[in-house]
Design an enzyme around this catalytic site. Structure first.
Site, PDB file in Angstrom:
ATOM      1  N   ASP A 192     -45.570  17.467  52.254  1.00  0.00           N
ATOM      2  CA  ASP A 192     -45.525  17.215  53.693  1.00  0.00           C
ATOM      3  C   ASP A 192     -46.758  17.851  54.341  1.00  0.00           C
ATOM      4  OD1 ASP A 192     -44.942  19.919  53.748  1.00  0.00           O
ATOM      5  OD2 ASP A 192     -42.874  19.691  54.426  1.00  0.00           O
ATOM      6  N   SER A 251     -39.878  29.097  53.891  1.00  0.00           N
ATOM      7  CA  SER A 251     -39.546  27.742  53.448  1.00  0.00           C
ATOM      8  C   SER A 251     -40.074  27.399  52.069  1.00  0.00           C
ATOM      9  CB  SER A 251     -40.077  26.721  54.454  1.00  0.00           C
ATOM     10  OG  SER A 251     -41.471  26.850  54.620  1.00  0.00           O
ATOM     11  N   HIS A 282     -46.162  22.035  52.794  1.00  0.00           N
ATOM     12  CA  HIS A 282     -45.587  22.510  51.537  1.00  0.00           C
ATOM     13  C   HIS A 282     -46.101  21.748  50.318  1.00  0.00           C
ATOM     14  CE1 HIS A 282     -42.670  23.358  54.808  1.00  0.00           C
ATOM     15  NE2 HIS A 282     -42.661  24.547  54.226  1.00  0.00           N
TER      16      HIS A 282
END
Length: 382
Positions: free
Chosen positions: A346, A47, A349
């Site tokens: 978040d 991600s 990340h």
């Protein structure tokens, strides 16, 4: 199966971690003094470098196609797990490359692929089953198959050259590993009692095995045999400092060192893999980007680097006790106004501001503690 030897005494997390690792590509406009040309970039990972592949996956909770993700990205929410550009986008900017398309987008074909392709998938890892708890992540092995079986024949047709003529002019970026610890080591309980060192050795054997086993289509050797010669390996970030992990240990101050030790061990193996790969893959060149060290330096001394908040999420995160996973922003939830002063966007990340620091140092740092043995700018000149 590697998972049979994995055990965990550290039940720190309750739901999947959407770690970073990265596929992407870009068309290079950078030319060195001899006229050499970097045509683009192919990216594989999780991600941290996913630029929208998971948008097209059904039954996956690892998505970032809604606000406040992309609040600072030119086109808004795009599937990037941050407020603006991720580290791959910014590396493309450093190389003066256009941003590259996500493989899973149905329009990524024909002339759109000549600048490269991003294959990364949020929640994926080195091990095939790492992303299973997040639902339908694209494994690293599948990312490789997508490149070889779908993109590569199309690229040859579009460019009119064979792969061995084309691929030495592309960068191959690989960023993965953090989710394997979060999902497989620290979340799973097993009758086996593997130590952290043993598990790390097994993960890196999977990576290094790609230098030795063509039958299993292991990544680095496979890309090399297909024609790849320029590789960028991204470190695992300090996952023990993420807001998600910190929230799992209320009342505790400072980063969770057992998780950071895991990342440090993995990164040490990954750095040594650069030297091993140079020996086994003649004509190849590698860069190891130590994003772990870059982020830890920010966290330890934030103010001189322009940061104030090193521990909390910038966006409103769906907490574990509220039906969330402690990682993702709440859909259409609030985000802090001064995003450039936050380390984390978040629960896991980094913000674009941190990604800028990583990409800039990856491109031009002269410190071997940050990039080893050369930087990306030097790599592009070979």
């Amino acid at each position: 199966m590697a998972s049979q030897i994995i055990s965990s005494r550290f039940l720190l997390l309750a739901l999947p971690v959407l770690a970073c690792v990265f596929p992407c590509s870009c068309h290079a406009r950078v030319t060195d003094e001899n006229g050499a040309r970097i045509r683009g970039m192919f990216v594989f990972g999780s991600s941290l470098v996913d630029n929208g592949n998971n948008n097209f996956l059904k039954n996956s909770i690892a998505k970032a196609d809604f606000l406040p993700y992309g609040i600072d990205f030119p086109s808004g929410p795009s599937g990037r797990f941050t407020n603006g550009k991720n580290v791959i986008d910014l590396l493309c900017d450093q190389l003066k490359l256009p941003l590259v398309p996500a493989f899973s987008d149905p329009s990524t074909q024909g002339r759109k692929i000549i600048h490269g392709v991003n294959y990364a998938s949020g929640a994926s890892g080195i091990l095939d089953d790492t992303g299973s708890r997040a639902g339908n992540a694209i494994s690293l092995n599948q990312q490789l198959r997508n490149f070889e079986e779908v993109t590569l024949p199309d690229l040859e047709a579009q460019m009119g050259f064979r792969r061995r003529e084309l691929l030495p002019k592309f960068l191959f970026v690989v960023g993965t590993g953090g989710n394997d610890y979060s999902f497989n080591y620290f979340l799973r309980q097993s009758t086996a009692n593997a130590s952290l060192e043993v598990f790390t050795a097994n993960l890196t054997k999977i990576l290094s095995g790609r230098l030795q086993d063509h039958v299993l289509q292991f990544l680095l050797q496979k890309l090399y045999r297909l024609g790849g010669r320029k590789f960028v390996l991204m470190a695992v970030n300090p996952i023990g400092c993420s807001p998600m992990v910190m929230a799992s240990r209320p009342g505790r101050h400072g980063c969770i060192q057992v998780l950071n030790k895991a990342g440090h061990l993995f990164n040490a193996h990954l750095k040594s893999l650069v030297d091993v790969s140079k020996h086994h893959l003649p004509g190849s060149n590698f860069v190891f980007v130590n994003s772990y060290r870059i982020i830890r330096k920010i966290i330890r001394n934030p103010v001189p680097r322009g940061f104030k908040d090193t521990t909390s999420s910038c966006c409103e995160v769906m907490a574990l006790n509220r039906g969330g996973n402690g990682v993702l922003c709440k859909k259409e939830g609030k985000a802090c106004e001064d995003r450039n002063s936050h380390v984390f966007f978040d629960g896991l990340h980094p913000t674009e501001a941190v990604n800028i620091q990583i990409a800039t140092k990856a491109y031009n740092s002269n410190l071997t503690s940050e990039v080893y043995p050369i930087n990306v700018e030097q790599l592009s000149m070979f």
